[in-house]
Design a protein around this motif. Structure first.
Motif, mmCIF file in Angstrom:
data_model
loop_
_atom_site.group_PDB
_atom_site.id
_atom_site.type_symbol
_atom_site.label_atom_id
_atom_site.label_comp_id
_atom_site.label_asym_id
_atom_site.label_seq_id
_atom_site.Cartn_x
_atom_site.Cartn_y
_atom_site.Cartn_z
ATOM 1 N N HIS A 1 0.848 -1.196 0.000
ATOM 2 C CA HIS A 1 0.000 0.000 0.000
ATOM 3 C C HIS A 1 0.878 1.238 0.000
ATOM 4 C CE1 HIS A 1 0.653 -0.842 4.260
ATOM 5 N NE2 HIS A 1 0.105 0.296 4.633
ATOM 6 N N HIS A 2 0.240 2.396 -0.199
ATOM 7 C CA HIS A 2 1.006 3.603 -0.532
ATOM 8 C C HIS A 2 1.573 4.354 0.662
ATOM 9 C CE1 HIS A 2 -2.849 5.483 0.519
ATOM 10 N NE2 HIS A 2 -2.159 6.592 0.692
ATOM 11 N N HIS A 3 1.367 3.891 1.875
ATOM 12 C CA HIS A 3 1.853 4.648 3.032
ATOM 13 C C HIS A 3 3.384 4.682 3.050
ATOM 14 C CE1 HIS A 3 -2.198 3.726 5.241
ATOM 15 N NE2 HIS A 3 -2.323 4.599 4.269
ATOM 16 N N PRO A 4 3.946 5.795 3.538
ATOM 17 C CA PRO A 4 5.401 6.004 3.424
ATOM 18 C C PRO A 4 6.265 4.958 4.129
ATOM 19 C CG PRO A 4 4.301 8.059 3.889
ATOM 20 C CD PRO A 4 3.261 6.991 4.024
ATOM 21 N N ALA B 1 -0.005 -7.619 5.084
ATOM 22 C CA ALA B 1 0.260 -6.175 5.100
ATOM 23 C C ALA B 1 -0.210 -5.587 6.437
ATOM 24 C CB ALA B 1 -0.362 -5.498 3.883
ATOM 25 N N ASP B 2 -0.870 -4.435 6.420
ATOM 26 C CA ASP B 2 -1.296 -3.832 7.692
ATOM 27 C C ASP B 2 -2.750 -4.159 8.025
ATOM 28 O OD1 ASP B 2 1.194 -2.751 7.914
ATOM 29 O OD2 ASP B 2 0.571 -0.657 7.777
ATOM 30 N N GLN B 3 -3.347 -5.097 7.296
ATOM 31 C CA GLN B 3 -4.776 -5.344 7.510
ATOM 32 C C GLN B 3 -5.045 -6.067 8.831
ATOM 33 O OE1 GLN B 3 -6.140 -3.634 5.320
ATOM 34 N NE2 GLN B 3 -8.273 -4.193 5.071
ATOM 35 N N VAL C 1 -3.988 -12.977 -4.948
ATOM 36 C CA VAL C 1 -3.982 -11.614 -4.434
ATOM 37 C C VAL C 1 -5.334 -11.349 -3.767
ATOM 38 C CG1 VAL C 1 -3.801 -9.168 -5.039
ATOM 39 C CG2 VAL C 1 -2.400 -10.869 -6.257
ATOM 40 N N LEU C 2 -5.298 -10.940 -2.513
ATOM 41 C CA LEU C 2 -6.512 -10.504 -1.824
ATOM 42 C C LEU C 2 -6.385 -9.007 -1.598
ATOM 43 C CD1 LEU C 2 -6.675 -13.278 0.945
ATOM 44 C CD2 LEU C 2 -7.888 -13.240 -1.251
ATOM 45 N N LYS C 3 -7.498 -8.308 -1.638
ATOM 46 C CA LYS C 3 -7.423 -6.871 -1.461
ATOM 47 C C LYS C 3 -8.354 -6.446 -0.330
ATOM 48 C CE LYS C 3 -7.970 -5.599 -5.886
ATOM 49 N NZ LYS C 3 -7.787 -4.664 -7.022
ATOM 50 N N GLY C 4 -7.899 -5.471 0.435
ATOM 51 C CA GLY C 4 -8.707 -5.010 1.563
ATOM 52 C C GLY C 4 -8.643 -3.503 1.692
ATOM 53 N N ALA C 5 -9.784 -2.899 1.966
ATOM 54 C CA ALA C 5 -9.835 -1.445 2.146
ATOM 55 C C ALA C 5 -9.929 -1.128 3.638
ATOM 56 C CB ALA C 5 -11.034 -0.879 1.394
ATOM 57 N N GLY C 6 -9.964 0.152 3.936
ATOM 58 C CA GLY C 6 -10.142 0.597 5.321
ATOM 59 C C GLY C 6 -8.899 1.274 5.851
ATOM 60 N N HIS C 7 -7.791 0.554 5.898
ATOM 61 C CA HIS C 7 -6.531 1.167 6.342
ATOM 62 C C HIS C 7 -5.952 2.008 5.212
ATOM 63 C CE1 HIS C 7 -2.693 1.719 8.262
ATOM 64 N NE2 HIS C 7 -2.054 1.063 7.322
ATOM 65 N N SER C 8 -6.161 1.517 4.023
ATOM 66 C CA SER C 8 -5.659 2.143 2.812
ATOM 67 C C SER C 8 -6.686 1.740 1.755
ATOM 68 C CB SER C 8 -4.275 1.536 2.553
ATOM 69 O OG SER C 8 -3.560 2.279 1.620
ATOM 70 N N ASP D 1 -6.904 0.197 -1.149
ATOM 71 C CA ASP D 1 -6.973 -1.077 -1.875
ATOM 72 C C ASP D 1 -5.698 -1.884 -1.615
ATOM 73 O OD1 ASP D 1 -8.482 -2.731 -3.516
ATOM 74 O OD2 ASP D 1 -7.484 -2.065 -5.346
ATOM 75 N N GLN D 2 -5.488 -2.164 -0.327
ATOM 76 C CA GLN D 2 -4.250 -2.805 0.096
ATOM 77 C C GLN D 2 -4.158 -4.235 -0.438
ATOM 78 O OE1 GLN D 2 -1.908 -2.479 4.208
ATOM 79 N NE2 GLN D 2 -3.917 -3.347 4.410
ATOM 80 N N ALA D 3 -2.947 -4.604 -0.878
ATOM 81 C CA ALA D 3 -2.745 -5.955 -1.412
ATOM 82 C C ALA D 3 -2.253 -6.899 -0.318
ATOM 83 C CB ALA D 3 -1.718 -5.915 -2.543
ATOM 84 N N MET D 4 -2.847 -8.080 -0.303
ATOM 85 C CA MET D 4 -2.365 -9.171 0.558
ATOM 86 C C MET D 4 -2.114 -10.365 -0.352
ATOM 87 S SD MET D 4 -5.151 -8.664 3.599
ATOM 88 C CE MET D 4 -6.416 -8.044 2.496
ATOM 89 N N LEU D 5 -1.153 -11.205 0.021
ATOM 90 C CA LEU D 5 -0.822 -12.368 -0.807
ATOM 91 C C LEU D 5 -1.086 -13.626 -0.003
ATOM 92 C CD1 LEU D 5 2.599 -11.156 -2.332
ATOM 93 C CD2 LEU D 5 0.299 -10.944 -3.309
ATOM 94 N N HIS D 6 -1.890 -14.512 -0.576
ATOM 95 C CA HIS D 6 -2.257 -15.743 0.125
ATOM 96 C C HIS D 6 -1.773 -16.941 -0.675
ATOM 97 C CE1 HIS D 6 -5.609 -18.660 1.570
ATOM 98 N NE2 HIS D 6 -4.548 -18.746 2.351
#
Ligand SMILES: [Zn+2]
Length: 351
Positions: free
Chosen positions: A89-92, A211-213, A187-194, A196-201
């Protein structure tokens, strides 16, 4: 207030020492890079990709992290090349050095489309993250003007800590499996923290890069920003937790963006959902007798002293709960002029 993960399910209780890596699964290395914040580290993973390492996340764009990359490449990564960079995700703290790494090693960048575009947006600087509309946004919800100024200044400095991204990238899509070395990830994707955050399963091996989900010990920040002032990221986050619980089995080795790997994924998801329900209950109780502003919720939700950086996150998080409760019909706005205030519907305790 930070809910604790059930201690039993921590397969690697000690993090890697600075400059070292731990092999958490065959050909999967866990590294820790420092951050100059209260949350003092970010996890970066290297996954065997045949000819070298696929790297997941890049770290914060400071000289300490740049120097540590040199050390990691020569040390734990054994001089093998990086084949590609995947950014969750795009956070620094995750994307900060992505552009630098890609330029330096000629790496292809893999991200979800939305996260890449958000990264480009924040790189546009002043207009994206400062400006009067931010001050109006804070003022509307009760943050005093001089304080709002300082939060704008300091809180958004953070979002600009990104090195310029490559002009092209590969899109991580939920429908397309991602092959790394001999492994197939979905690839799983989750919103809320960012957005369209990517997670890999990897179902075959019971491995999730979350990720941070979902993290042990901390809850990811769920933020409402001035760009979408009435958004409901908490609702989207809770939806993504339900999705993860439905598609990723309990016992899966879960590698998150911060803190330690864990196996009690479902138990942790339940704790996170309960944590947000508790926060909503606090707001419902506070707004039962008289209309309140979102700024008034901060001392009720956050008991420690907050610096400016933390205040910008805390405010955005408080508003995420308020907006969610408005959507759910637990709160209603009683004034929406210059100063927005809300009150509880359905009696004290709300839900
Ligand atoms: Zn993070």
């Amino acid at each position: 207030m930070m809910p604790q993960t059930t201690a039993a399910a921590l397969p690697f209780p000690e993090p890697p020492p600075p400059g070292a890596a731990i092999e958490v699964a065959p050909g999967v290395l866990w590294m820790r890079f420092p951050l100059p914040f209260a949350l003092d580290h970010v996890n970066i993973y290297a996954i065997d990709d045949g000819d070298g390492w696929a790297i997941v996340d890049a770290g914060f764009a400071d000289d300490t992290t740049r120097a540590l990359w040199d050390h990691m490449l020569a040390g734990p990564l054994r001089g093998r090349p990086i084949t590609r960079l995947i950014v969750t995700h795009h956070h620094p703290d995750h994307m900060g050095l992505a552009g630098w790494l890609c330029a330096r090693f000629g790496l292809p960048l893999w991200m979800t489309e939305m996260e890449y575009l958000y990264g480009r947006y924040f790189l546009s600087g002043t207009e994206a993250v400062h400006g009067q509309f931010y001050e109006r946004f804070y003022a509307r919800h009760g943050l005093p003007a001089e304080y709002a100024d300082a939060v704008v200044e300091r809180g958004h400095w953070y979002m600009e800590q990104i090195t310029p991204l490559p002009n092209d990238f590969h899109v991580l899509e939920a429908e397309t499996p991602l092959s790394l070395g001999g492994r197939s990830f979905r690839v799983l994707k989750g919103a809320g923290h960012s957005p369209d955050q990517a997670m890999l399963h990897c179902p075959a091996e019971g491995l999730l890069l979350a990720a941070d989900q979902v993290m042990e010990r901390i809850t990811p920040n769920i933020s409402v920003h001035a760009m979408q002032p009435e958004a409901d990221p908490l609702g989207r986050y809770l939806d993504s937790l339900a999705m993860l619980k439905a598609v990723v089995p309990e016992g899966t080795l879960t590698l998150a963006g911060h803190h330690r790997p864990m196996r009690a994924l479902h138990a942790r998801i339940d704790e996170l959902a309960a944590h947000h329900a508790d926060r909503c209950a606090i707001i419902a109780a506070a707004c039962a007798d008289a209309p309140r502003s979102t700024a008034e919720m901060l001392p009720l939700l956050f008991h420690r002293k907050l610096d400016l950086h933390q205040t910008s996150f805390a405010f955005a998080e408080a508003l995420a709960h308020v907006n969610h409760m408005i959507r759910q019909g637990d709160l209603e706005w009683v004034s929406r002029g210059e100063h927005w205030r809300m009150r509880t519907l359905r009696g004290a305790g709300g839900r």
